[in-house]
Scaffold this motif. Structure first.
Motif, mmCIF file in Angstrom:
data_model
loop_
_atom_site.group_PDB
_atom_site.id
_atom_site.type_symbol
_atom_site.label_atom_id
_atom_site.label_comp_id
_atom_site.label_asym_id
_atom_site.label_seq_id
_atom_site.Cartn_x
_atom_site.Cartn_y
_atom_site.Cartn_z
ATOM 1 N N UNK A 9 1.427 -51.828 19.821
ATOM 2 C CA UNK A 9 2.012 -51.531 21.120
ATOM 3 C C UNK A 9 1.033 -51.759 22.269
ATOM 4 N N UNK A 10 -0.244 -51.985 21.949
ATOM 5 C CA UNK A 10 -1.237 -52.189 23.000
ATOM 6 C C UNK A 10 -0.922 -53.456 23.801
ATOM 7 N N UNK A 11 -0.619 -54.558 23.105
ATOM 8 C CA UNK A 11 -0.282 -55.800 23.796
ATOM 9 C C UNK A 11 0.992 -55.629 24.621
ATOM 10 N N UNK A 12 1.977 -54.915 24.066
ATOM 11 C CA UNK A 12 3.226 -54.669 24.809
ATOM 12 C C UNK A 12 2.960 -53.845 26.055
ATOM 13 N N UNK A 13 2.053 -52.861 25.938
ATOM 14 C CA UNK A 13 1.731 -52.008 27.080
ATOM 15 C C UNK A 13 1.124 -52.821 28.221
ATOM 16 N N UNK A 14 0.173 -53.705 27.893
ATOM 17 C CA UNK A 14 -0.450 -54.519 28.942
ATOM 18 C C UNK A 14 0.554 -55.491 29.557
ATOM 19 N N UNK A 15 1.467 -56.007 28.761
ATOM 20 C CA UNK A 15 2.511 -56.884 29.294
ATOM 21 C C UNK A 15 3.420 -56.113 30.246
ATOM 22 N N UNK A 16 3.723 -54.854 29.891
ATOM 23 C CA UNK A 16 4.550 -54.015 30.775
ATOM 24 C C UNK A 16 3.804 -53.689 32.063
ATOM 25 N N UNK A 17 2.487 -53.431 31.966
ATOM 26 C CA UNK A 17 1.689 -53.195 33.168
ATOM 27 C C UNK A 17 1.723 -54.422 34.082
ATOM 28 N N UNK A 18 1.598 -55.593 33.467
ATOM 29 C CA UNK A 18 1.648 -56.829 34.243
ATOM 30 C C UNK A 18 3.000 -56.985 34.924
ATOM 31 N N UNK A 19 4.066 -56.702 34.193
ATOM 32 C CA UNK A 19 5.405 -56.841 34.770
ATOM 33 C C UNK A 19 5.616 -55.852 35.913
ATOM 34 N N UNK A 75 -2.676 -61.041 18.084
ATOM 35 C CA UNK A 75 -1.349 -60.570 17.696
ATOM 36 C C UNK A 75 -1.444 -59.567 16.560
ATOM 37 N N UNK A 76 -2.476 -59.690 15.722
ATOM 38 C CA UNK A 76 -2.650 -58.799 14.574
ATOM 39 C C UNK A 76 -3.338 -57.486 14.940
ATOM 40 N N UNK A 77 -3.656 -57.323 16.246
ATOM 41 C CA UNK A 77 -4.365 -56.111 16.664
ATOM 42 C C UNK A 77 -3.496 -54.879 16.441
ATOM 43 N N UNK A 78 -4.118 -53.814 15.913
ATOM 44 C CA UNK A 78 -3.427 -52.556 15.676
ATOM 45 C C UNK A 78 -4.027 -51.470 16.577
ATOM 46 N N UNK A 79 -3.200 -50.627 17.199
ATOM 47 C CA UNK A 79 -1.733 -50.613 17.124
ATOM 48 C C UNK A 79 -1.108 -51.747 17.929
#
Length: 397
Positions: free
Chosen positions: A270-280, A264-268
């Motif tokens: 938005x990377x985690x959000x991007x992969x979640x959007x790819x999954x969706x 969760x502390x990974x920067x930037x």
């Protein structure tokens, strides 16, 4: 019940009636004085929405030929994606919930006029033995496409004479369990519908929790969904329904696992959000394929009722999705990922339906597995060089 009515009274009429229910119920929701009445009205709005989706989708797919079914199916979902993006804009401008509700409900009333602009499904008309109406519809279609229609009557009469009245009439949904192949196909599709509903809406909510920028995330999510939809146009017809569905389910699970393992502390951030959007996006693309699969696997006379039950499984998944999000982020993401990976695995149990005509009876759809095997054997035979026995052996010294 509404899905059985779709078969009895036709796709077009029920689609228009459902759109009218959506519009009226949505407008009433904005002025309901009590919570009980609010829930009661919302129930009818949801019922109308479910009926409109099934009736409109089945009508559109039955109108087009075999080669165009994936394209038509995808464009229907792209329209839904555009609505999602527009929804974010409307909610950003209209912050009052009643004004927002009226803004999305009043325009739906204009969809009712579709009843007077479109034609009824010729496939449904023929399977209901409405020969003259089916002939008129097919002749109009031929004239619009500027192709000869002199043989339309003869072809429809030949088709109807080849169908057994016992097989095509008085059929109920539970007759689908007459064959083991139907029972297996329905069970697999029910799970896939459930997973697509649970994971798509669950991950959408999961993305909303990742950052406070709800409107921005909704627009980005909708844009990625459209990208996935456009990709499916070119892929699903080329590689088939089953391989594409297996791939999208697998990628959806993998992308969610990446979300789990990225800190969760990974920067930037938005990377985690991007992969979640790819999954969706992969979940939504899987939704496109399972909708098309459901139409092609089951016969005309119980197609709407079968899709209705499958849609019910999807809505059960949509109800469970928020409950999963009540868990920790790691547990929720793992649940979504594992469910998708299991879905990718069980797609091996489904037959391939690419290039096959829509079945009219249970007997025809029962032979889909057989036709799938014949198609595979024919493809292998076509790849063999002619006169292979006389071909000069190469790489032999």
């Amino acid at each position: 019940m509404k899905y059985i009515i779709v078969f009895r009274y036709g796709r077009l009429m029920i689609y228009a009636v459902c759109q009218l229910i959506i519009s009226l119920s949505g407008c009433i929701v904005a002025i309901t004085p009590t919570f009980l009445l609010f829930c009661f009205t919302r129930f009818f709005e949801g019922a109308g929405s479910g009926g409109a989706i099934v009736a409109g989708y089945v009508l559109s797919v039955e109108f087009c030929g075999t080669d165009y079914r994936p394209t038509v199916s995808t464009f229907l979902h792209i329209a839904s994606n555009l609505g999602l993006v527009a929804l974010a804009g409307i909610s950003y401008v209209l912050r009052n919930c009643d004004q927002f509700q009226l803004a999305v409900s009043v325009p739906v009333i204009f969809c009712v006029i579709i009843k007077f602009l479109l034609l009824e499904s010729p496939k449904w008309l023929m399977d209901k033995n409405k020969k003259e109406e089916a002939i008129k519809v097919m002749e109009k279609i031929c004239r619009f496409n500027k192709i000869p229609y002199d043989t339309v009557r003869a072809e429809i009469e030949t088709y109807l004479s080849s169908q057994s009245d016992i097989k095509t009439q008085n059929m109920k949904f539970y007759h689908i369990f007459k064959y083991k192949s139907h029972t297996k196909n329905f069970s697999v599709m029910a799970y896939l519908y459930f997973v697509c509903g649970m994971c798509y809406y669950g991950v959408s909510q999961f993305i909303g929790k990742m950052t406070p920028k709800v409107h921005k995330n909704t627009v980005i999510n909708g844009a990625l969904l459209m990208l996935g939809s456009f990709v499916s146009i070119f892929v699903v017809n080329r590689f088939g329904r089953r391989p594409f569905l297996r791939t999208t389910m697998f990628l959806a699970g993998v992308f969610m696992l990446i979300v789990v393992f990225v800190p969760v502390t990974f920067k930037p951030s938005w990377v985690r959000t991007m992969f979640a959007c790819f999954s969706n996006s992969c979940y939504y693309t899987s939704f496109i394929v399972v909708f098309l699969y459901g139409v092609e696997l089951f016969p005309t006379n119980i197609r709407s009722s079968t899709l209705g039950v499958l849609s019910l499984m999807s809505r059960i998944g949509q109800v469970i999705g928020p409950q999963i999000n009540a868990l920790s982020n790691t547990a929720a993401a793992c649940t979504f990922a594992i469910s998708a990976l299991i879905g990718a695995l069980i797609t091996f149990l489904l037959p391939e339906t690419r290039g096959l005509t829509l079945p009219s009876t249970l007997e025809e759809s029962h032979h889909v597995r057989f036709l799938d095997r014949v198609s595979a054997i024919s493809t292998i035979d076509d790849r063999q060089p002619p006169n292979s026995s006389q071909a000069k052996p190469s790489n032999i010294q």
